[in-house]
Scaffold this active site. Structure first.
Site, PDB file in Angstrom:
ATOM      1  N   GLY A  46       0.846  -1.187   0.000  1.00 38.93           N
ATOM      2  CA  GLY A  46       0.000   0.000   0.000  1.00 38.93           C
ATOM      3  C   GLY A  46       0.880   1.235   0.000  1.00 38.93           C
ATOM      4  O   GLY A  46       2.087   1.144   0.271  1.00 38.93           O
ATOM      5  N   GLN A  51       3.019   9.847   2.097  1.00 36.19           N
ATOM      6  CA  GLN A  51       4.375   9.295   2.110  1.00 36.19           C
ATOM      7  C   GLN A  51       5.237   9.801   0.964  1.00 36.19           C
ATOM      8  O   GLN A  51       6.458   9.679   1.024  1.00 36.19           O
ATOM      9  CB  GLN A  51       4.326   7.758   2.046  1.00 36.19           C
ATOM     10  CG  GLN A  51       3.740   7.148   3.311  1.00 36.19           C
ATOM     11  CD  GLN A  51       3.613   5.650   3.171  1.00 36.19           C
ATOM     12  OE1 GLN A  51       2.686   5.156   2.546  1.00 36.19           O
ATOM     13  NE2 GLN A  51       4.550   4.911   3.735  1.00 36.19           N
ATOM     14  N   CYS A  91       6.162  -0.547   7.442  1.00 37.66           N
ATOM     15  CA  CYS A  91       5.806   0.696   6.753  1.00 37.66           C
ATOM     16  C   CYS A  91       7.006   1.152   5.950  1.00 37.66           C
ATOM     17  O   CYS A  91       8.128   1.137   6.449  1.00 37.66           O
ATOM     18  CB  CYS A  91       5.412   1.766   7.775  1.00 37.66           C
ATOM     19  SG  CYS A  91       4.936   3.327   7.006  1.00 37.66           S
ATOM     20  N   LEU A  92       6.759   1.556   4.710  1.00 36.02           N
ATOM     21  CA  LEU A  92       7.848   2.013   3.846  1.00 36.02           C
ATOM     22  C   LEU A  92       8.524   3.266   4.415  1.00 36.02           C
ATOM     23  O   LEU A  92       9.671   3.548   4.069  1.00 36.02           O
ATOM     24  CB  LEU A  92       7.321   2.290   2.436  1.00 36.02           C
ATOM     25  CG  LEU A  92       6.830   1.042   1.676  1.00 36.02           C
ATOM     26  CD1 LEU A  92       6.102   1.447   0.391  1.00 36.02           C
ATOM     27  CD2 LEU A  92       7.983   0.096   1.368  1.00 36.02           C
ATOM     28  N   HIS A 133      -4.214   1.266   7.739  1.00 35.23           N
ATOM     29  CA  HIS A 133      -2.841   1.788   7.839  1.00 35.23           C
ATOM     30  C   HIS A 133      -2.672   3.006   6.913  1.00 35.23           C
ATOM     31  O   HIS A 133      -2.122   4.036   7.318  1.00 35.23           O
ATOM     32  CB  HIS A 133      -1.870   0.651   7.485  1.00 35.23           C
ATOM     33  CG  HIS A 133      -0.418   1.014   7.424  1.00 35.23           C
ATOM     34  ND1 HIS A 133       0.533   0.473   8.266  1.00 35.23           N
ATOM     35  CD2 HIS A 133       0.273   1.849   6.592  1.00 35.23           C
ATOM     36  CE1 HIS A 133       1.723   0.974   7.961  1.00 35.23           C
ATOM     37  NE2 HIS A 133       1.598   1.811   6.946  1.00 35.23           N
ATOM     38  N   GLU A 134      -3.176   2.887   5.685  1.00 31.42           N
ATOM     39  CA  GLU A 134      -3.038   3.997   4.722  1.00 31.42           C
ATOM     40  C   GLU A 134      -3.910   5.189   5.121  1.00 31.42           C
ATOM     41  O   GLU A 134      -3.500   6.344   4.976  1.00 31.42           O
ATOM     42  CB  GLU A 134      -3.388   3.554   3.297  1.00 31.42           C
ATOM     43  CG  GLU A 134      -2.630   2.355   2.746  1.00 31.42           C
ATOM     44  CD  GLU A 134      -1.136   2.387   2.965  1.00 31.42           C
ATOM     45  OE1 GLU A 134      -0.574   3.478   3.143  1.00 31.42           O
ATOM     46  OE2 GLU A 134      -0.538   1.303   2.981  1.00 31.42           O
ATOM     47  N   HIS A 137      -2.149   7.279   7.600  1.00 35.53           N
ATOM     48  CA  HIS A 137      -1.178   8.211   7.000  1.00 35.53           C
ATOM     49  C   HIS A 137      -1.870   9.493   6.547  1.00 35.53           C
ATOM     50  O   HIS A 137      -1.346  10.593   6.746  1.00 35.53           O
ATOM     51  CB  HIS A 137      -0.499   7.578   5.779  1.00 35.53           C
ATOM     52  CG  HIS A 137       0.638   6.646   6.083  1.00 35.53           C
ATOM     53  ND1 HIS A 137       1.754   7.024   6.797  1.00 35.53           N
ATOM     54  CD2 HIS A 137       0.850   5.353   5.730  1.00 35.53           C
ATOM     55  CE1 HIS A 137       2.600   6.004   6.872  1.00 35.53           C
ATOM     56  NE2 HIS A 137       2.067   4.969   6.233  1.00 35.53           N
TER      57      HIS A 137
HETATM   58  O1  GNR Z   1       4.215  -2.510   2.389  1.00 39.96           O
HETATM   59  C1  GNR Z   1       3.594  -2.430   3.442  1.00 39.96           C
HETATM   60  N1  GNR Z   1       3.344  -3.551   4.143  1.00 39.96           N
HETATM   61  C2  GNR Z   1       2.464  -3.605   5.212  1.00 39.96           C
HETATM   62  C3  GNR Z   1       2.478  -4.757   5.989  1.00 39.96           C
HETATM   63  C4  GNR Z   1       1.614  -4.896   7.030  1.00 39.96           C
HETATM   64  C5  GNR Z   1       0.715  -3.882   7.301  1.00 39.96           C
HETATM   65  C6  GNR Z   1       0.702  -2.726   6.557  1.00 39.96           C
HETATM   66  C7  GNR Z   1       1.567  -2.588   5.508  1.00 39.96           C
HETATM   67  S1  GNR Z   1       1.539  -1.163   4.542  1.00 39.96           S
HETATM   68  C8  GNR Z   1       3.170  -1.124   3.952  1.00 39.96           C
HETATM   69  C9  GNR Z   1       3.355  -0.010   2.937  1.00 39.96           C
HETATM   70  C10 GNR Z   1       3.175   1.324   3.627  1.00 39.96           C
HETATM   71  O2  GNR Z   1       3.974   1.829   4.359  1.00 39.96           O
HETATM   72  N2  GNR Z   1       2.028   1.914   3.433  1.00 39.96           N
HETATM   73  O3  GNR Z   1       1.761   3.062   4.078  1.00 39.96           O
HETATM   74 NI    NI Z   2       2.920   3.064   5.897  1.00 35.93          NI
END
Ligand code: GNR
Ligand code: NI
Length: 167
Positions: A46, A51, A91-92, A133-134, A137
């Site tokens: 995601g 980001q 999270c990236l 999660h997104e 952000h």
């Molecule tokens: O790549 C991602 N993997 C992930 C793994 C478990 C729960 C959420 C994520 S999202 C993350 C990419 C990211 O940072 N999205 O904001």
């Molecule tokens: Ni993230």
């Protein structure tokens, strides 16, 4: 298409609250393509516009193993949440750190597509985690905000140590 730069913790721009999208034009469509390309290039499941330092309510996701199930949510709103689950998140914007986070098991979300048409998506399990999660952000929140202060500081110290050793 271009790969965009992902900003990393502790960059304060990760705390910016995104604004709703009001114009559904070619520029938006190009931006969404760039977000997909950036997500695929980074092996993420995601990506939120926050980001890549664009503070508009846009997120993309693809939870499929074959990387061919694109989902783009513009101006997403959660209509319903149900149950709870614990999932190990990464999270990236926090390279190398992973932690268990508790979130709703199912979500029902209303969003717009790249043309502005409204639709409803119901997600469960890992996709529901990713959407939540997104959406965090887009509200200026990050996954470590869900952890206890002790757990959070341990993980962030570990990340900073790894970063020092890498440089
Ligand atoms: O790549 C991602 N993997 C992930 C793994 C478990 C729960 C959420 C994520 S999202 C993350 C990419 C990211 O940072 N999205 O904001
Ligand atoms: Ni993230």
């Amino acid at each position: 298409m271009s790969v965009l730069t992902i900003i990393e913790y502790p960059d304060p721009r990760l705390r910016t609250v995104a604004e709703p999208v009001t114009v559904f034009d070619g520029e938006l469509a190009t931006f969404v393509q760039d977000m997909y390309q950036t997500m695929y290039e980074s092996d993420g499941v995601g990506l939120a516009a926050t980001q890549v330092n664009v503070h508009k309510r846009v997120l993309v996701a693809d939870m499929s193993a074959d990387r061919n199930e694109r989902l783009c949510l513009i101006n997403p709103e959660i209509l319903e949440k149900e149950g709870s689950q614990v999932y190990q998140e990464g999270c990236l914007s926090f390279p190398g750190i992973y932690a268990d986070v508790t979130r709703a098991l199912k979500v029902k979300v209303r969003a717009q597509d790249v043309t502005g048409a409204e639709f409803i998506v119901e997600a469960e399990g890992p996709l529901a985690v990713c959407i939540q999660h997104e959406m965090d952000h887009l509200a200026g929140k990050v996954f470590v905000d869900h952890l206890s202060p002790l757990k959070r500081s341990l993980l962030l110290k570990r990340m900073e140590k790894q970063r020092r050793q890498a440089s």
